[in-house]
Design a protein around this motif. Structure first.
Motif, PDB file in Angstrom:
ATOM      1  N   VAL A 142      12.404   5.689  -1.792  1.00 13.76           N
ATOM      2  CA  VAL A 142      12.828   5.189  -0.478  1.00 13.76           C
ATOM      3  C   VAL A 142      12.226   3.811  -0.192  1.00 13.76           C
ATOM      4  CG1 VAL A 142      13.346   7.437   0.543  1.00 13.76           C
ATOM      5  CG2 VAL A 142      10.991   6.565   0.633  1.00 13.76           C
ATOM      6  N   GLY A 143      11.829   3.117  -1.260  1.00 16.06           N
ATOM      7  CA  GLY A 143      11.371   1.743  -1.116  1.00 16.06           C
ATOM      8  C   GLY A 143       9.962   1.593  -0.595  1.00 16.06           C
ATOM      9  N   VAL A 144       9.148   2.636  -0.728  1.00 17.41           N
ATOM     10  CA  VAL A 144       7.762   2.606  -0.249  1.00 17.41           C
ATOM     11  C   VAL A 144       6.827   2.539  -1.455  1.00 17.41           C
ATOM     12  CG1 VAL A 144       5.983   3.913   0.991  1.00 17.41           C
ATOM     13  CG2 VAL A 144       8.345   3.863   1.855  1.00 17.41           C
ATOM     14  N   GLU A 145       5.785   1.713  -1.353  1.00 12.94           N
ATOM     15  CA  GLU A 145       4.874   1.509  -2.485  1.00 12.94           C
ATOM     16  C   GLU A 145       3.596   2.336  -2.334  1.00 12.94           C
ATOM     17  OE1 GLU A 145       2.262  -2.048  -4.643  1.00 12.94           O
ATOM     18  OE2 GLU A 145       3.977  -2.588  -3.373  1.00 12.94           O
ATOM     19  N   PRO A 146       3.365   3.313  -3.222  1.00 14.35           N
ATOM     20  CA  PRO A 146       2.098   4.059  -3.181  1.00 14.35           C
ATOM     21  C   PRO A 146       0.922   3.157  -3.552  1.00 14.35           C
ATOM     22  CG  PRO A 146       3.756   5.185  -4.535  1.00 14.35           C
ATOM     23  CD  PRO A 146       4.267   3.806  -4.277  1.00 14.35           C
ATOM     24  N   VAL A 147      -0.217   3.424  -2.945  1.00 18.65           N
ATOM     25  CA  VAL A 147      -1.442   2.648  -3.197  1.00 18.65           C
ATOM     26  C   VAL A 147      -2.538   3.635  -3.568  1.00 18.65           C
ATOM     27  CG1 VAL A 147      -3.158   1.109  -2.210  1.00 18.65           C
ATOM     28  CG2 VAL A 147      -0.758   0.871  -1.538  1.00 18.65           C
ATOM     29  N   ASP A 148      -3.194   3.407  -4.674  1.00 26.72           N
ATOM     30  CA  ASP A 148      -4.165   4.359  -5.196  1.00 26.72           C
ATOM     31  C   ASP A 148      -5.515   4.231  -4.483  1.00 26.72           C
ATOM     32  OD1 ASP A 148      -5.321   6.318  -6.705  1.00 26.72           O
ATOM     33  OD2 ASP A 148      -5.691   5.048  -8.449  1.00 26.72           O
ATOM     34  N   ILE A 149      -5.510   4.592  -3.184  1.00 27.75           N
ATOM     35  CA  ILE A 149      -6.747   4.636  -2.396  1.00 27.75           C
ATOM     36  C   ILE A 149      -6.760   5.972  -1.657  1.00 27.75           C
ATOM     37  CG2 ILE A 149      -8.116   3.587  -0.550  1.00 27.75           C
ATOM     38  CD1 ILE A 149      -6.696   0.956  -1.102  1.00 27.75           C
ATOM     39  N   ASP A 150      -7.848   6.695  -1.771  1.00 24.32           N
ATOM     40  CA  ASP A 150      -7.961   7.983  -1.096  1.00 24.32           C
ATOM     41  C   ASP A 150      -7.883   7.807   0.416  1.00 24.32           C
ATOM     42  OD1 ASP A 150      -9.899  10.242   0.198  1.00 24.32           O
ATOM     43  OD2 ASP A 150      -8.909  10.994  -1.614  1.00 24.32           O
ATOM     44  N   GLU A 151      -7.248   8.738   1.096  1.00 22.79           N
ATOM     45  CA  GLU A 151      -7.054   8.608   2.549  1.00 22.79           C
ATOM     46  C   GLU A 151      -8.357   8.633   3.327  1.00 22.79           C
ATOM     47  OE1 GLU A 151      -5.995  13.260   3.661  1.00 22.79           O
ATOM     48  OE2 GLU A 151      -4.434  11.994   2.776  1.00 22.79           O
ATOM     49  N   GLU A 152      -9.433   9.148   2.732  1.00 22.05           N
ATOM     50  CA  GLU A 152     -10.730   9.188   3.409  1.00 22.05           C
ATOM     51  C   GLU A 152     -11.624   7.998   3.046  1.00 22.05           C
ATOM     52  OE1 GLU A 152     -12.139  11.098   5.648  1.00 22.05           O
ATOM     53  OE2 GLU A 152     -10.767  12.780   5.889  1.00 22.05           O
ATOM     54  N   ASP A 153     -11.144   7.123   2.175  1.00 24.61           N
ATOM     55  CA  ASP A 153     -11.927   5.941   1.778  1.00 24.61           C
ATOM     56  C   ASP A 153     -11.623   4.819   2.766  1.00 24.61           C
ATOM     57  OD1 ASP A 153     -13.250   3.860   0.581  1.00 24.61           O
ATOM     58  OD2 ASP A 153     -12.288   4.074  -1.380  1.00 24.61           O
ATOM     59  N   PHE A 154     -12.198   4.913   3.951  1.00 27.97           N
ATOM     60  CA  PHE A 154     -11.838   4.001   5.039  1.00 27.97           C
ATOM     61  C   PHE A 154     -12.166   2.543   4.719  1.00 27.97           C
ATOM     62  CE2 PHE A 154     -12.620   7.724   8.215  1.00 27.97           C
ATOM     63  CZ  PHE A 154     -11.492   8.356   7.734  1.00 27.97           C
ATOM     64  N   TYR A 159       3.440   0.118   2.578  1.00 25.92           N
ATOM     65  CA  TYR A 159       2.528   0.713   1.614  1.00 25.92           C
ATOM     66  C   TYR A 159       2.134   2.102   2.121  1.00 25.92           C
ATOM     67  CZ  TYR A 159       1.865  -4.211   0.290  1.00 25.92           C
ATOM     68  OH  TYR A 159       2.048  -5.520  -0.080  1.00 25.92           O
ATOM     69  N   CYS A 160       1.822   2.999   1.202  1.00 26.76           N
ATOM     70  CA  CYS A 160       1.316   4.317   1.609  1.00 26.76           C
ATOM     71  C   CYS A 160       0.151   4.687   0.708  1.00 26.76           C
ATOM     72  CB  CYS A 160       2.405   5.378   1.523  1.00 26.76           C
ATOM     73  SG  CYS A 160       1.909   6.946   2.277  1.00 26.76           S
ATOM     74  N   ALA A 161      -0.999   4.981   1.329  1.00 25.03           N
ATOM     75  CA  ALA A 161      -2.214   5.297   0.584  1.00 25.03           C
ATOM     76  C   ALA A 161      -2.680   6.722   0.887  1.00 25.03           C
ATOM     77  CB  ALA A 161      -3.316   4.288   0.942  1.00 25.03           C
ATOM     78  N   PRO A 162      -2.787   7.582  -0.138  1.00 33.79           N
ATOM     79  CA  PRO A 162      -2.452   7.294  -1.529  1.00 33.79           C
ATOM     80  C   PRO A 162      -0.964   7.437  -1.871  1.00 33.79           C
ATOM     81  CG  PRO A 162      -3.356   9.494  -1.358  1.00 33.79           C
ATOM     82  CD  PRO A 162      -3.435   8.901   0.021  1.00 33.79           C
ATOM     83  N   ILE A 199       7.509   9.359   7.506  1.00 30.08           N
ATOM     84  CA  ILE A 199       7.071   8.253   8.374  1.00 30.08           C
ATOM     85  C   ILE A 199       7.335   6.917   7.691  1.00 30.08           C
ATOM     86  CG2 ILE A 199       5.055   7.122   9.401  1.00 30.08           C
ATOM     87  CD1 ILE A 199       3.863   9.999   9.723  1.00 30.08           C
ATOM     88  N   ALA A 200       6.894   6.805   6.452  1.00 32.92           N
ATOM     89  CA  ALA A 200       7.051   5.543   5.720  1.00 32.92           C
ATOM     90  C   ALA A 200       8.533   5.207   5.537  1.00 32.92           C
ATOM     91  CB  ALA A 200       6.348   5.633   4.367  1.00 32.92           C
ATOM     92  N   LYS A 201       9.325   6.211   5.225  1.00 34.06           N
ATOM     93  CA  LYS A 201      10.777   6.008   5.050  1.00 34.06           C
ATOM     94  C   LYS A 201      11.412   5.505   6.334  1.00 34.06           C
ATOM     95  CE  LYS A 201      13.328   9.747   4.722  1.00 34.06           C
ATOM     96  NZ  LYS A 201      14.041  10.934   4.177  1.00 34.06           N
ATOM     97  N   LYS A 202      11.004   6.102   7.472  1.00 30.05           N
ATOM     98  CA  LYS A 202      11.588   5.690   8.748  1.00 30.05           C
ATOM     99  C   LYS A 202      11.179   4.268   9.114  1.00 30.05           C
ATOM    100  CE  LYS A 202      14.107   6.616  12.347  1.00 30.05           C
ATOM    101  NZ  LYS A 202      15.563   6.878  12.175  1.00 30.05           N
ATOM    102  N   LEU A 203       9.927   3.920   8.921  1.00 30.05           N
ATOM    103  CA  LEU A 203       9.463   2.561   9.226  1.00 30.05           C
ATOM    104  C   LEU A 203      10.159   1.536   8.338  1.00 30.05           C
ATOM    105  CD1 LEU A 203       5.655   3.263   9.674  1.00 30.05           C
ATOM    106  CD2 LEU A 203       7.270   2.635  11.477  1.00 30.05           C
ATOM    107  N   LYS A 204      10.411   1.902   7.091  1.00 28.97           N
ATOM    108  CA  LYS A 204      11.049   0.983   6.143  1.00 28.97           C
ATOM    109  C   LYS A 204      12.481   0.662   6.562  1.00 28.97           C
ATOM    110  CE  LYS A 204      10.880  -1.297   2.171  1.00 28.97           C
ATOM    111  NZ  LYS A 204      12.151  -1.997   2.250  1.00 28.97           N
ATOM    112  N   GLU A 205      13.117   1.522   7.369  1.00 33.29           N
ATOM    113  CA  GLU A 205      14.492   1.301   7.818  1.00 33.29           C
ATOM    114  C   GLU A 205      14.610   0.122   8.780  1.00 33.29           C
ATOM    115  OE1 GLU A 205      15.899   4.856   9.628  1.00 33.29           O
ATOM    116  OE2 GLU A 205      15.881   6.031   7.765  1.00 33.29           O
TER     117      GLU A 205
END
Length: 419
Positions: A44-56, A33-36, A19-25
């Protein structure tokens, strides 16, 4: 000059990678950004973010601080737990169904009741709240019998029991493990397909279709998994059959979402069986599927960002343009998956090959020294003019790997005549 927007994808697996790769195109997108996220996403040029997916609350704060235009939710657990409701309450745009609509995946009985109410064809079923009731009704459906856990199970809470002994044992195991409700279902017969629909209220657009392979081992043997491989397009599916699926399944489903005031803005995955009596729904998922996402999104040649942005903002949905090229992918999984997958095995540095793409999922460490960190580790993909060429490129790559604590299926695509 217009500057691009910032987007946030929630999740960490191969689906979110795709998903992130496709949006980045998209030329309209500056930063994704992608968390986590995972360690492969920077490839693929996407930046991971150290936040748990359930930490809304932390995700909401991050989206505000980083001027995120909107957020795309990957995992079903976040949707069922109400991430959309919380983001919207905070005044933020987000793509995915709210908690009420997410019950279409969160509760299999809820989904079946919805289908029956809005005349969407599906299997006969019975919801049982105790072991005795379930065992007493086993014989009423014939064999093989489909037995499902009612809640979220990551694609693994389904057993197809070939006989009464297995069925009784399965029912006992599910209730002993803490299930409060188990479903008995008629076993549908026919080829299985994955259909993806982008929905914005009463409007929808179809994405390319795919075929998944749920069983762990060759020949569709072994336990159900989250998916061991997929491909798109489907040469064995006739155009008339696909249109019948849209007319008999998609249209009444969208009608039901509108009639039931679900305010659905998100993806709906429809798992279908093409039976002798026409298409019937096996299940709804309220998000993109994994591993189908990895082969579906590369076949969209129109701007995926524009499509999702229109859906979020209730604008007319732009047409989805399908690339005629084929995409084929095989999952590399940890030995023991799905029941007791090995963790922490050394994968080393994967060889480079310009004929394939790697969508990373459950891996850790560094790209030059990877470790396994879960069940399905990554997906090897190829895109080519024909499915056979894509198939051959993927398996050529996999054969050169030396990963004794991993495995993969060698027969993905056999139902499409691939060898």
């Amino acid at each position: 000059m217009m500057t691009g927007v910032n987007l946030l994808v929630v999740g960490s697996g191969g689906r979110e990678f795709a998903i992130a790769k496709k949006l980045k195109e998209s030329p309209r997108v500056a930063h994704v950004y992608c968390a986590p996220g995972n360690v492969g996403m920077p490839t693929v040029g996407v930046e991971p973010v150290d936040i748990d997916e359930e930490d809304f609350s932390s995700l909401i704060q991050f989206a505000k601080n980083h001027h995120v235009e909107w957020t795309f939710v990957g995992p079903e657990n976040c949707l069922v737990d109400g991430i959309v409701d919380q983001f919207q309450a905070a005044g933020l745009k987000i793509f995915g169904p709210n908690a009420r609509a997410a019950q279409l995946e969160g509760s299999k009985q809820y989904a079946l009741d919805f289908m029956n109410k809005y005349h969407v064809p599906t299997a006969r079923f019975l919801a049982c709240q105790d072991e005795e009731t379930a065992i007493n009704h086993i014989d009423k459906f014939g064999f093989p019998l489909v037995i499902k856990e009612n809640g979220l199970a990551g694609g693994k809470g389904v057993v197809i029991a070939p006989d009464k002994v297995t069925a009784e044992q399965t029912v006992k195991e599910m209730f002993t493990a803490g299930q409060t409700e188990v479903l008995l279902e008629e076993c549908l017969v026919g080829p299985e397909y994955s259909m993806f629909v982008v929905i914005s209220g009463a409007h929808y657009e179809m994405l390319p279709m795919a075929q998944d392979h749920k069983r762990a081992y060759d020949g569709d043997r072994g336990p159900n998994t989250g998916g061991m491989g997929a491909y798109s397009p489907l040469p064995q599916l006739q155009d008339a059959d696909r249109q019948q699926m849209i007319d008999q399944v998609v249209k009444p489903t969208v009608h039901g979402l509108v009639a039931g005031n679900y305010d659905y803005h998100g993806i709906l995955y429809i798992g279908l069986m093409l039976t002798e009596d026409g298409p019937k729904v096996i299940e709804y998922n309220v998000r993109l599927g994994d591993p189908e996402t990895q082969v579906v999104l590369p076949r969209i040649s129109s701007d995926f960002y524009d499509l999702i942005d229109a859906a979020i903002n209730d604008r007319p949905l732009p047409a989805v343009v399908e690339d005629p090229a084929a995409t084929f992918g095989v999952v590399l999984a940890s030995k023991g998956y799905p029941k007791q997958p090995v963790h922490g095995q050394s994968l080393g540095q994967l060889p480079m090959d310009d004929q394939v793409m790697i969508d990373y999922a459950n891996v850790s460490g560094q790209l030059n020294d990877l470790d396994g960190a879960g069940g399905r580790l990554l997906m090897v993909l190829a895109k080519a003019l024909t499915l056979q060429d894509a198939h051959d490129a993927v398996y050529k790559y996999l054969k050169q790997l030396n990963e004794p604590e991993c495995f993969y299926r060698t027969d993905i695509g056999a139902k499409a005549g691939l060898k």
